[in-house]
Design a protein around this motif. Structure first.
Motif, short mmCIF file in Angstrom:
data_model
loop_
_atom_site.label_atom_id
_atom_site.label_comp_id
_atom_site.label_asym_id
_atom_site.label_seq_id
_atom_site.Cartn_x
_atom_site.Cartn_y
_atom_site.Cartn_z
N HIS A 60 0.91 -1.49 0.39
CA HIS A 60 0.24 0.07 0.35
C HIS A 60 0.62 1.00 0.03
O HIS A 60 0.70 2.29 0.63
CB HIS A 60 -1.15 0.03 1.23
N ARG A 61 1.68 1.35 -0.27
CA ARG A 61 2.61 2.15 -0.47
C ARG A 61 2.14 3.52 -1.79
O ARG A 61 1.61 2.75 -2.61
CB ARG A 61 4.35 1.94 -0.60
N LYS A 62 3.13 4.21 -1.71
CA LYS A 62 2.78 5.69 -3.21
C LYS A 62 3.19 4.78 -4.52
O LYS A 62 3.66 4.33 -4.55
CB LYS A 62 3.11 7.06 -2.50
N PRO A 63 1.66 4.93 -5.29
CA PRO A 63 1.58 4.16 -6.02
C PRO A 63 3.35 4.75 -7.05
O PRO A 63 3.01 5.60 -6.97
CB PRO A 63 0.47 4.23 -7.23
N PRO A 64 4.26 4.17 -7.49
CA PRO A 64 4.55 4.65 -8.86
C PRO A 64 4.71 5.00 -10.22
O PRO A 64 3.15 5.25 -10.30
CB PRO A 64 6.30 3.01 -8.57
N THR A 65 5.35 6.34 -10.38
CA THR A 65 4.83 6.74 -11.21
C THR A 65 5.38 6.70 -12.27
O THR A 65 5.07 6.80 -14.04
CB THR A 65 5.80 8.65 -10.73
N ALA A 66 6.65 5.42 -12.77
CA ALA A 66 7.52 4.93 -13.30
C ALA A 66 5.83 3.99 -13.95
O ALA A 66 5.91 2.53 -13.04
CB ALA A 66 8.76 4.93 -14.01
N GLN A 67 5.92 3.44 -15.40
CA GLN A 67 5.24 2.74 -15.86
C GLN A 67 5.39 0.96 -15.37
O GLN A 67 5.02 -0.15 -14.46
CB GLN A 67 5.15 2.46 -17.63
N SER A 68 6.62 0.39 -15.61
CA SER A 68 7.37 -0.51 -15.29
C SER A 68 6.86 -1.22 -13.82
O SER A 68 6.70 -2.05 -13.17
CB SER A 68 9.05 -0.64 -15.47
N PRO A 69 7.25 0.08 -12.83
CA PRO A 69 7.60 -0.17 -11.56
C PRO A 69 5.77 -0.12 -11.17
O PRO A 69 5.79 -1.00 -9.77
CB PRO A 69 8.08 -0.10 -10.37
N PHE A 70 5.11 0.30 -11.31
CA PHE A 70 3.92 0.43 -11.15
C PHE A 70 2.95 -1.21 -11.87
O PHE A 70 2.08 -2.03 -11.11
CB PHE A 70 2.72 1.10 -12.19
N ASN A 71 3.42 -1.21 -12.87
CA ASN A 71 2.32 -2.76 -13.23
C ASN A 71 3.36 -3.69 -12.41
O ASN A 71 2.61 -4.85 -11.87
CB ASN A 71 3.39 -2.98 -14.50
N ARG A 72 4.64 -3.67 -11.82
CA ARG A 72 4.60 -4.95 -10.19
C ARG A 72 3.89 -5.05 -9.39
O ARG A 72 3.65 -5.93 -9.17
CB ARG A 72 6.65 -4.60 -10.65
N LEU A 73 3.71 -3.28 -8.87
CA LEU A 73 3.13 -3.48 -7.32
C LEU A 73 1.51 -3.51 -7.66
O LEU A 73 0.32 -4.45 -7.43
CB LEU A 73 2.75 -2.11 -7.47
N TYR A 74 1.27 -2.90 -9.28
CA TYR A 74 -0.49 -3.32 -9.84
C TYR A 74 -0.57 -5.47 -9.74
O TYR A 74 -1.44 -5.71 -8.83
CB TYR A 74 -0.53 -3.37 -11.31
N ARG A 75 0.57 -5.89 -10.49
CA ARG A 75 -0.32 -7.33 -10.23
C ARG A 75 0.70 -7.69 -8.53
O ARG A 75 -0.17 -9.20 -8.68
CB ARG A 75 1.35 -7.89 -11.31
N SER A 76 1.73 -7.05 -7.99
CA SER A 76 1.83 -8.16 -6.34
C SER A 76 -0.06 -7.66 -5.98
O SER A 76 -0.05 -8.52 -4.67
CB SER A 76 2.87 -7.61 -6.00
N HIS A 77 -0.77 -6.37 -5.82
CA HIS A 77 -1.50 -6.03 -5.20
C HIS A 77 -2.19 -5.53 -5.38
O HIS A 77 -3.94 -6.00 -4.89
CB HIS A 77 -0.67 -5.72 -3.59
N ILE A 78 -2.63 -4.34 -6.34
CA ILE A 78 -3.11 -3.52 -6.88
C ILE A 78 -4.29 -4.70 -7.08
O ILE A 78 -5.97 -4.41 -7.44
CB ILE A 78 -2.70 -2.24 -7.51
N GLY A 79 -3.76 -5.12 -8.24
CA GLY A 79 -4.95 -6.17 -9.19
C GLY A 79 -5.77 -6.80 -8.11
O GLY A 79 -7.24 -7.30 -8.85
N HIS A 80 -4.88 -7.09 -7.43
CA HIS A 80 -5.94 -8.30 -6.42
C HIS A 80 -7.72 -7.38 -5.92
O HIS A 80 -8.56 -7.67 -5.92
CB HIS A 80 -5.08 -8.00 -4.80
#
Length: 237
Positions: A60-80
């Protein structure tokens, strides 16, 4: 219970931890000493705090602005959060993370214990604590989390776990970061226990499922496409 077990027995992270857990169990069974009980209890408590801290400060950290790390966060938790009943998003896609984390923790414990206990005793203490205590607590966490999200008939325990965790998903994603049953005291300790008044104050129907982000944010749209999702999740009423 059975549907949740059917899901968790296929989880890659648990598969990778299992051989190390089995070795630790062998140590406990065939070379039992009283200190092992304390080591297991310590490992369980360590996992409870890891569960909370990782969920709150990494997922639940601040979502990254760069797309690649954001995609990783999305797959690990935001998508859930966007698709909470999709089993594909129950865990992240990095199935080696639990083992890497356990190995790093094992190394850190060895650095502290080796000078005090000697190499072999330090190794046994750390192994039993982390690969029996913590790994068992982690498996129970996965069970609680899976049970909370499955749309199946549930008994009293299942309803309790579901009610607590769904408050995080559908009422206030700023609170209730524990998942394991009975661990609400951790949220109370850190000031993130569920409060109906705060939940009503912070609630935003449009952004609830995307943990505070505009569901049409370009990062979200791009991440969904990257994982084969063609549209935003259905908003809750």
């Amino acid at each position: 219970m059975i549907p949740a077990l059917r899901v968790i027995i296929h989880m890659g992270g648990l598969h990778r931890l299992f051989p190390f857990w089995l070795v630790g169990l062998g140590l406990v069974v065939f070379d039992f000493q009283l200190w092992m009980l304390a080591a297991i209890a310590y490992g369980v408590v360590i996992q409870w705090f890891n569960e909370y801290l990782i969920h709150r400060f990494i997922y639940h950290r601040k979502p990254p602005t760069a797309q690649s790390p954001f995609n990783r966060l999305y797959r690990s938790h935001i998508g859930h959060h966007e698709f909470p009943q999709d089993e594909e998003f129950f865990t992240g896609d990095d199935h080696w993370f639990p083992l890497r984390f356990a190995a790093g923790s094992f190394a850190a414990h060895m650095l502290v214990l080796w000078p005090l206990l000697g190499f072999w005793l330090a190794a046994k203490v750390a192994w039993v604590a982390l690969f029996v205590g913590s790994a068992s607590a982690f498996a129970f966490y996965e069970y609680c989390h899976t049970l909370a999200h499955l749309n199946v008939t549930k008994g009293r325990f299942g309803r309790w776990v579901t009610r607590e965790h769904m408050a995080h998903h559908y009422q206030d994603h700023h609170a209730t970061f524990h998942v394991t049953a009975g661990m609400g005291w951790i949220d109370r300790l850190f000031g993130t226990a569920h409060s109906p008044a705060k939940a009503r104050e912070r609630y935003d129907r449009r952004t609830m499922m995307s943990i505070g982000m505009d569901p049409e944010d370009l990062r979200l749209v791009t991440a969904r496409k990257a994982y084969g999702i063609s549209k935003a999740p259905r908003h809750i009423a």
